[in-house]
Design a protein around this motif. Structure first.
Motif, mmCIF file in Angstrom:
data_model
loop_
_atom_site.group_PDB
_atom_site.id
_atom_site.type_symbol
_atom_site.label_atom_id
_atom_site.label_comp_id
_atom_site.label_asym_id
_atom_site.label_seq_id
_atom_site.Cartn_x
_atom_site.Cartn_y
_atom_site.Cartn_z
ATOM 1 N N ARG A 52 -61.500 21.219 169.764
ATOM 2 C CA ARG A 52 -63.593 21.468 169.842
ATOM 3 C C ARG A 52 -63.824 20.430 169.320
ATOM 4 N NH1 ARG A 52 -66.684 25.218 166.044
ATOM 5 N NH2 ARG A 52 -65.246 23.882 164.695
ATOM 6 N N ILE A 56 -65.054 16.350 169.948
ATOM 7 C CA ILE A 56 -66.043 16.043 169.870
ATOM 8 C C ILE A 56 -66.258 14.882 169.116
ATOM 9 C CG2 ILE A 56 -68.385 16.643 168.228
ATOM 10 C CD1 ILE A 56 -68.155 18.861 168.483
ATOM 11 N N ALA A 112 -71.458 21.864 168.894
ATOM 12 C CA ALA A 112 -71.602 21.091 169.651
ATOM 13 C C ALA A 112 -73.547 20.166 169.923
ATOM 14 C CB ALA A 112 -71.212 21.306 171.386
ATOM 15 N N LEU A 117 -74.864 17.315 171.930
ATOM 16 C CA LEU A 117 -74.057 17.224 173.654
ATOM 17 C C LEU A 117 -74.681 17.606 173.941
ATOM 18 C CD1 LEU A 117 -71.851 16.316 171.476
ATOM 19 C CD2 LEU A 117 -70.022 17.444 173.740
ATOM 20 N N GLY A 118 -74.898 18.030 175.273
ATOM 21 C CA GLY A 118 -76.218 18.254 176.625
ATOM 22 C C GLY A 118 -75.519 19.911 176.744
ATOM 23 N N GLN A 121 -71.907 20.646 178.019
ATOM 24 C CA GLN A 121 -70.840 20.522 177.634
ATOM 25 C C GLN A 121 -70.651 21.192 176.420
ATOM 26 O OE1 GLN A 121 -73.464 18.228 178.966
ATOM 27 N NE2 GLN A 121 -73.140 16.284 179.279
ATOM 28 N N ALA A 122 -71.541 21.819 175.631
ATOM 29 C CA ALA A 122 -71.795 22.768 174.859
ATOM 30 C C ALA A 122 -71.919 24.497 174.948
ATOM 31 C CB ALA A 122 -73.419 22.843 174.802
#
Length: 205
Positions: A52, A56, A112, A117-118, A121-122
């Motif tokens: 992750r 990121i 996220a 992040l959107g 994506q999260a």
């Protein structure tokens, strides 16, 4: 406003410990030595979070905070010296795996979101955090990863992460939704395991 970072840290460390137990017990069942138990505990507990953070674009927290390695080491030692006790429950690996899956799904999604992040994506990164370690565990033990053969493995992680993300999009930063998301993930995973609920598979001729 974000969820209290200390609360997320506690969930992360707890998830690291229980995922470490999952990996350590799997190693004990495979009759690995002390080093093997510690390695498998570390792989299961840390791989998802590392993946992750790499995605990121931030240095993995595992290498910046000694408490993660301490939690993994403690889990590995517990399994090595008391694994025979925990192993009496046939479902112990699955239960610890479900607990870690739920905790990591929400903390992964939270991190996220923290990095801007959107929502989609999260949710995906929340699931990646949860399933990454289990996938590597199965590969190292020469098994087909559970996420590829059990429909309710990745799905619960996505659901748990989605609960947190939806609450965040609605403007809530309450830690309650992190707990609810984790519980949803854990319950769905265990119910799917108990009743053998899986995604459809191709028919063989």
């Amino acid at each position: 406003m974000e969820i209290d970072p200390l609360f997320i840290l506690v969930l992360n460390l707890l998830g690291t410990f229980v995922f470490g137990l999952s990996g350590g017990l799997a190693a004990v069942r495979a009759n690995l030595d002390l080093f093997g138990v510690l390695v498998l505990a570390a792989v299961v507990a840390l791989a998802g979070g590392i993946a992750r953070d790499v995605l990121i674009g931030t240095p993995p927290a595992t290498f910046r905070d000694w408490r993660y390695l301490a939690a993994v080491t403690a889990a590995g030692l517990v399994c090595f010296f008391a694994g025979h006790v925990l192993e009496r429950a046939e479902s112990s690996v699955t239960v610890f795996d479900a607990l870690g899956l739920g905790l990591f799904a929400v903390t992964g999604a939270s991190k996220a979101l923290q990095f801007g992040l959107g929502p989609a994506q999260a949710i995906i990164l929340g699931a990646v955090t949860g399933i990454g370690g289990g996938m590597l565990r199965d590969v190292l033990l020469r098994e087909v990863p559970a996420v590829l053969r059990e429909g309710l493995y990745a799905v619960p992680a996505l659901l748990g992460a989605a609960v947190l993300v939806v609450a965040h999009r609605a403007g809530s930063s309450s830690a309650v939704f992190a707990v609810v998301g984790a519980v949803v993930c854990i319950v769905v995973r265990l119910v799917g395991w108990k009743y053998q609920v899986n995604a459809p598979t191709p028919k063989r001729r």
